[in-house]
Design a protein around this motif. Structure first.
Motif, mmCIF file in Angstrom:
data_model
loop_
_atom_site.group_PDB
_atom_site.id
_atom_site.type_symbol
_atom_site.label_atom_id
_atom_site.label_comp_id
_atom_site.label_asym_id
_atom_site.label_seq_id
_atom_site.Cartn_x
_atom_site.Cartn_y
_atom_site.Cartn_z
ATOM 1 N N ARG A 14 -9.316 0.932 36.173
ATOM 2 C CA ARG A 14 -9.260 2.322 35.693
ATOM 3 C C ARG A 14 -8.130 2.457 34.681
ATOM 4 N NH1 ARG A 14 -9.495 6.899 39.991
ATOM 5 N NH2 ARG A 14 -11.692 6.615 39.529
ATOM 6 N N THR B 198 -10.548 9.479 31.532
ATOM 7 C CA THR B 198 -10.445 8.392 32.498
ATOM 8 C C THR B 198 -11.560 7.404 32.201
ATOM 9 O OG1 THR B 198 -9.535 9.836 34.194
ATOM 10 C CG2 THR B 198 -10.523 7.771 34.951
ATOM 11 N N PHE B 199 -11.192 6.138 32.089
ATOM 12 C CA PHE B 199 -12.155 5.051 31.901
ATOM 13 C C PHE B 199 -12.254 4.317 33.235
ATOM 14 C CE2 PHE B 199 -10.427 5.795 27.763
ATOM 15 C CZ PHE B 199 -11.363 5.387 26.822
ATOM 16 N N ASP B 200 -13.428 4.300 33.845
ATOM 17 C CA ASP B 200 -13.669 3.491 35.039
ATOM 18 C C ASP B 200 -14.576 2.346 34.634
ATOM 19 O OD1 ASP B 200 -12.192 4.804 37.064
ATOM 20 O OD2 ASP B 200 -13.708 6.381 37.152
ATOM 21 N N LEU B 201 -14.097 1.118 34.819
ATOM 22 C CA LEU B 201 -14.856 -0.072 34.443
ATOM 23 C C LEU B 201 -15.143 -0.913 35.671
ATOM 24 C CD1 LEU B 201 -12.758 -1.171 31.325
ATOM 25 C CD2 LEU B 201 -14.700 0.405 31.388
ATOM 26 N N GLY C 286 -19.501 1.005 32.797
ATOM 27 C CA GLY C 286 -18.373 1.921 32.783
ATOM 28 C C GLY C 286 -18.777 3.366 32.683
ATOM 29 N N GLN C 287 -17.778 4.224 32.866
ATOM 30 C CA GLN C 287 -17.958 5.655 32.710
ATOM 31 C C GLN C 287 -16.686 6.239 32.128
ATOM 32 O OE1 GLN C 287 -18.652 7.929 36.295
ATOM 33 N NE2 GLN C 287 -19.496 9.631 35.146
ATOM 34 N N VAL C 288 -16.850 7.159 31.185
ATOM 35 C CA VAL C 288 -15.738 7.902 30.605
ATOM 36 C C VAL C 288 -15.859 9.331 31.130
ATOM 37 C CG1 VAL C 288 -14.635 8.692 28.485
ATOM 38 C CG2 VAL C 288 -15.772 6.459 28.530
ATOM 39 N N VAL D 106 -18.749 4.176 22.603
ATOM 40 C CA VAL D 106 -17.691 3.247 22.993
ATOM 41 C C VAL D 106 -17.923 1.908 22.314
ATOM 42 C CG1 VAL D 106 -17.152 4.292 25.225
ATOM 43 C CG2 VAL D 106 -18.871 2.504 25.086
ATOM 44 N N VAL E 293 -11.730 -1.451 25.658
ATOM 45 C CA VAL E 293 -12.785 -0.475 25.390
ATOM 46 C C VAL E 293 -12.185 0.644 24.552
ATOM 47 C CG1 VAL E 293 -14.414 1.170 26.422
ATOM 48 C CG2 VAL E 293 -13.968 -1.026 27.546
ATOM 49 N N CYS F 273 -13.083 4.494 22.992
ATOM 50 C CA CYS F 273 -13.978 5.654 22.998
ATOM 51 C C CYS F 273 -13.751 6.433 21.710
ATOM 52 C CB CYS F 273 -13.704 6.541 24.215
ATOM 53 S SG CYS F 273 -14.777 7.994 24.277
ATOM 54 N N THR G 102 -8.409 1.405 25.606
ATOM 55 C CA THR G 102 -7.723 0.864 26.769
ATOM 56 C C THR G 102 -6.799 -0.254 26.312
ATOM 57 O OG1 THR G 102 -9.352 -0.862 27.242
ATOM 58 C CG2 THR G 102 -9.735 1.324 28.218
#
Length: 148
Positions: free
Chosen positions: A63, A70-73, A86-88, A98, A129, A131, A141
């Motif tokens: 994260r 928030t970037f969750d990878l 992933g999710q932003v 992205v 990553v 965005c 990131t």
């Protein structure tokens, strides 16, 4: 006592007249190309919600947070390559995309309305990553090293 030849060699080094090796210059140019001008850098954050959910052989969760995003990878390994899902959050809006980057490869993906994206078949190693949000500075990131 310092001899004259040693002293002159030290002066040449200090003055910068000693040439920079070619491989050092090439590596510096390669790293410079990886920068994203005016980007905000997201830093690693604790990812407690997912810690321990998967076994040691399962996906690796990472994260990052910055600029209200928030970037969750989720990184998985298979056949010597890595896949990134992933999710932003919150969703940056229409037109956001992205770039999933390695030092030698960049794959761009348009974000789903939920902020999700996926990239498969990346080589293990360094990963970042970025965005891109219309009307806002990009958020990237930090580079992380992903190894099986």
């Amino acid at each position: 006592m310092i001899n004259d030849e040693y002293f002159l060699a030290a002066l040449r080094l200090a003055a910068g007249s000693d040439p920079i090796p070619g491989h050092v210059s090439a590596a510096a140019r390669d790293v410079f190309r990886l920068r994203v001008p005016s980007a905000i850098t997201a830093v690693p954050a604790e990812c407690t919600a997912t810690r321990g959910v998967r076994g040691p052989e399962g996906p690796h969760m990472v994260r990052f947070v910055a600029a209200g995003l928030t970037f969750d990878l989720e990184v998985t390994f298979g056949d010597g390559l890595i896949d990134v899902a992933g999710q932003v959050c919150p969703t940056p809006g229409d037109g956001a995309l992205v770039d999933v980057r390695t030092p030698h490869l960049t794959l761009s993906r348009r974000l789903a309305p939920t902020g999700h994206f996926a990239v498969t078949g990346l080589p293990p190693g360094w990963l970042s990553v970025v965005c891109h949000r219309p009307g806002n500075a990009p958020v990237q990131t930090r580079w992380v090293r992903i190894r099986p």
